[in-house]
Design a protein around this motif. Structure first.
Motif, PDB file in Angstrom:
ATOM      1  N   THR A  41     -10.070   5.099   5.976  1.00 13.46           N
ATOM      2  CA  THR A  41     -10.401   3.776   6.525  1.00 13.46           C
ATOM      3  C   THR A  41     -11.064   2.850   5.513  1.00 13.46           C
ATOM      4  O   THR A  41     -10.918   1.631   5.592  1.00 13.46           O
ATOM      5  N   HIS A  42     -11.806   3.387   4.557  1.00 15.20           N
ATOM      6  CA  HIS A  42     -12.591   2.538   3.651  1.00 15.20           C
ATOM      7  C   HIS A  42     -11.814   2.085   2.417  1.00 15.20           C
ATOM      8  O   HIS A  42     -12.099   1.020   1.876  1.00 15.20           O
ATOM      9  N   PHE A  43     -10.865   2.876   1.947  1.00 11.48           N
ATOM     10  CA  PHE A  43     -10.118   2.532   0.732  1.00 11.48           C
ATOM     11  C   PHE A  43      -8.620   2.570   1.008  1.00 11.48           C
ATOM     12  O   PHE A  43      -8.149   3.382   1.806  1.00 11.48           O
ATOM     13  N   ALA A  44      -7.908   1.687   0.297  1.00 11.19           N
ATOM     14  CA  ALA A  44      -6.448   1.712   0.345  1.00 11.19           C
ATOM     15  C   ALA A  44      -5.922   1.249  -1.004  1.00 11.19           C
ATOM     16  O   ALA A  44      -6.351   0.208  -1.515  1.00 11.19           O
ATOM     17  N   ILE A  72      -0.427  -1.922  -7.427  1.00  9.30           N
ATOM     18  CA  ILE A  72      -0.049  -3.321  -7.172  1.00  9.30           C
ATOM     19  C   ILE A  72      -0.958  -3.981  -6.140  1.00  9.30           C
ATOM     20  O   ILE A  72      -0.923  -5.205  -5.967  1.00  9.30           O
ATOM     21  N   ALA A  73      -1.799  -3.181  -5.463  1.00  5.59           N
ATOM     22  CA  ALA A  73      -2.767  -3.737  -4.522  1.00  5.59           C
ATOM     23  C   ALA A  73      -3.817  -2.677  -4.220  1.00  5.59           C
ATOM     24  O   ALA A  73      -3.517  -1.477  -4.218  1.00  5.59           O
ATOM     25  N   LYS A  74      -5.042  -3.144  -3.993  1.00  9.03           N
ATOM     26  CA  LYS A  74      -6.102  -2.221  -3.596  1.00  9.03           C
ATOM     27  C   LYS A  74      -7.191  -3.004  -2.882  1.00  9.03           C
ATOM     28  O   LYS A  74      -7.314  -4.234  -3.043  1.00  9.03           O
ATOM     29  N   GLY A  75      -7.984  -2.307  -2.084  1.00  9.89           N
ATOM     30  CA  GLY A  75      -9.039  -2.980  -1.354  1.00  9.89           C
ATOM     31  C   GLY A  75      -9.867  -2.010  -0.549  1.00  9.89           C
ATOM     32  O   GLY A  75      -9.522  -0.835  -0.398  1.00  9.89           O
ATOM     33  N   THR A  76     -10.978  -2.535  -0.032  1.00 11.63           N
ATOM     34  CA  THR A  76     -11.865  -1.738   0.804  1.00 11.63           C
ATOM     35  C   THR A  76     -12.035  -2.429   2.149  1.00 11.63           C
ATOM     36  O   THR A  76     -11.833  -3.646   2.275  1.00 11.63           O
ATOM     37  N   ASP A  77     -12.397  -1.645   3.139  1.00 10.29           N
ATOM     38  CA  ASP A  77     -12.727  -2.129   4.480  1.00 10.29           C
ATOM     39  C   ASP A  77     -11.632  -3.047   5.037  1.00 10.29           C
ATOM     40  O   ASP A  77     -10.518  -2.599   5.250  1.00 10.29           O
ATOM     41  N   LEU A  78     -11.925  -4.353   5.226  1.00 15.77           N
ATOM     42  CA  LEU A  78     -10.960  -5.244   5.865  1.00 15.77           C
ATOM     43  C   LEU A  78      -9.697  -5.413   5.023  1.00 15.77           C
ATOM     44  O   LEU A  78      -8.590  -5.497   5.573  1.00 15.77           O
ATOM     45  N   ILE A  79      -9.848  -5.462   3.705  1.00 14.35           N
ATOM     46  CA  ILE A  79      -8.678  -5.585   2.836  1.00 14.35           C
ATOM     47  C   ILE A  79      -7.841  -4.307   2.921  1.00 14.35           C
ATOM     48  O   ILE A  79      -6.602  -4.357   2.965  1.00 14.35           O
ATOM     49  N   ALA A  80      -8.537  -3.181   2.965  1.00 13.69           N
ATOM     50  CA  ALA A  80      -7.823  -1.904   3.105  1.00 13.69           C
ATOM     51  C   ALA A  80      -7.061  -1.864   4.424  1.00 13.69           C
ATOM     52  O   ALA A  80      -5.914  -1.393   4.486  1.00 13.69           O
ATOM     53  N   LEU A  81      -7.693  -2.366   5.478  1.00 11.53           N
ATOM     54  CA  LEU A  81      -7.029  -2.410   6.777  1.00 11.53           C
ATOM     55  C   LEU A  81      -5.795  -3.298   6.736  1.00 11.53           C
ATOM     56  O   LEU A  81      -4.742  -2.951   7.295  1.00 11.53           O
ATOM     57  N   LYS A  82      -5.895  -4.461   6.048  1.00  7.53           N
ATOM     58  CA  LYS A  82      -4.771  -5.380   5.934  1.00  7.53           C
ATOM     59  C   LYS A  82      -3.630  -4.732   5.152  1.00  7.53           C
ATOM     60  O   LYS A  82      -2.450  -4.895   5.501  1.00  7.53           O
ATOM     61  N   ILE A  83      -3.968  -4.006   4.073  1.00  8.44           N
ATOM     62  CA  ILE A  83      -2.933  -3.318   3.282  1.00  8.44           C
ATOM     63  C   ILE A  83      -2.200  -2.305   4.149  1.00  8.44           C
ATOM     64  O   ILE A  83      -0.957  -2.199   4.102  1.00  8.44           O
ATOM     65  N   ARG A  84      -2.928  -1.554   4.975  1.00  6.41           N
ATOM     66  CA  ARG A  84      -2.288  -0.560   5.844  1.00  6.41           C
ATOM     67  C   ARG A  84      -1.399  -1.230   6.882  1.00  6.41           C
ATOM     68  O   ARG A  84      -0.311  -0.754   7.210  1.00  6.41           O
TER      69      ARG A  84
END
Length: 351
Positions: free
Chosen positions: A268-271, A287-299
């Motif tokens: 949930t925290h990293f993507a 090509i993309a990475k993020g935590t929390d809300l950004i990670a959720l958006k990537i998923r």
């Protein structure tokens, strides 16, 4: 707050540059005058033979017309010849002196071209302001400098002449040739002493002018703060610009997610979205990475485009920390990522 308004700080490079643009530069007239005079003396000594040759040529030219009636045409020839010979004597002196004057200015403050001082300014003809400037401390100091320089030059010259006068008693009985040699030597001695004195005065004036110039350009702490804001921009505006830039970069990054081969999560925290083009790159690329809300958006985007999502918390955390967007993964992650991609490709073939 009062301390912030006192002009205690040295001028910034921008303050000095702005002053130069307005024609306000630390110019020592004594230094320029000394350098010009020194070059003039050296040039005159070097060209003495040339000058005397020209004078002799003029004299011989005039002698040729002894007893000859002067016609308008002949007078014109004489005038043109005389002007030509005078120019031949003056130009070799004038050219190095003019160059010396320009070099003296250039050595003090560099090359500057500005028309700002030529712009008409009604404040310059304000009689009240003119009267204040006339009786200002600056004018008083300038008057003292002039008085001191004139007194120093005349004092040294008088002392030297006094010594020469004492020698006249013995020189008066010497042959004319010896008297001329004595006179030439004393003239050279006097010129040398004057040049040394003028050099000392020029150096003092140069140091004083530069000190006074930078003192007048001193700034308050508040002025420096205002200038920094001007140069760097308002902090609030800069923060807003950074926010917009971050948002734009984030949108571009999220637009790349549909091209990913796999998304590795924490869960949930990293993507981290990876892409691998066989034959085009040596290793998979983030090509993309993020935590929390950004990670959720990537998923979310990955699910919308049927991209495999693999939960591998240790690998997701390490890739997020160590690899930037658009960079290929380091060799230390090859084995772990290869296993994930093998699983993804196997799953796709199973479908």
């Amino acid at each position: 707050m009062a301390d912030d308004l006192e002009k205690t700080e040295e001028p910034t490079p921008k303050k000095i540059a702005d002053a130069k643009k307005e024609g306000n530069v630390p110019k020592s007239m004594d230094t320029s005058g000394f350098i010009t005079l020194l070059v003039a003396v050296i040039a005159f000594i070097a060209l003495t033979g040339w000058i005397f040759d020209r004078l002799e040529a003029v004299y011989r030219y005039y002698i040729n017309f002894t007893g000859v009636s002067i016609t308008p045409a002949l007078l014109t020839d004489i005038v043109l010849y005389t002007i030509g010979q005078v120019l031949l004597m003056i130009l070799p002196l004038a050219i190095p002196v003019a160059i010396a004057g320009m070099l003296a200015a250039w050595m003090q403050f560099g090359f500057i071209f500005t028309t700002k001082p030529l712009v008409p300014d009604l404040k310059k003809i304000d009689p009240i302001k003119g009267a204040k400037n006339l009786f200002s401390v600056k004018k008083l100091i300038e008057s003292f400098k002039i008085t001191f320089k004139v007194s120093a030059v005349f004092g040294v010259a008088f002392a030297v002449f006094l010594g020469f006068i004492k020698e006249l008693v013995s020189v008066a009985h010497a042959p004319l040739a010896q008297q001329m040699v004595w006179l030439a030597n004393r003239a050279m001695l006097l010129a040398g002493l004057m040049l040394v004195l003028l050099m000392i005065l020029a150096l003092i004036d140069l140091l004083f002018v530069r000190y006074n110039y930078f003192k007048e350009l001193r700034m308050s702490k508040q002025e420096i703060k205002d200038e920094m804001k001007q140069l760097d921009g308002n902090p609030e505006v800069k923060a807003k610009i950074r926010q917009i830039q971050t948002q734009m970069a984030r949108k571009r990054m999220l637009a790349e997610v549909p091209k990913a081969d796999v998304v590795i999560t924490n869960p949930t925290h990293f993507a981290v979205a990876l892409q691998y083009k066989e034959g085009e790159s040596r290793a998979p690329k983030v090509i993309a990475k993020g935590t929390d809300l950004i990670a959720l958006k990537i998923r979310e985007i990955a699910r919308e485009h049927y991209i495999q999502i693999v939960e591998n918390p240790p690998l997701a955390r390490e890739l997020y920390k160590r690899v930037e967007v658009e960079q290929e993964i380091p060799e230390q992650f090859y084995h772990a990522v290869a296993e994930v991609l093998a699983f993804v490709y196997k799953s796709k073939r199973g479908l």
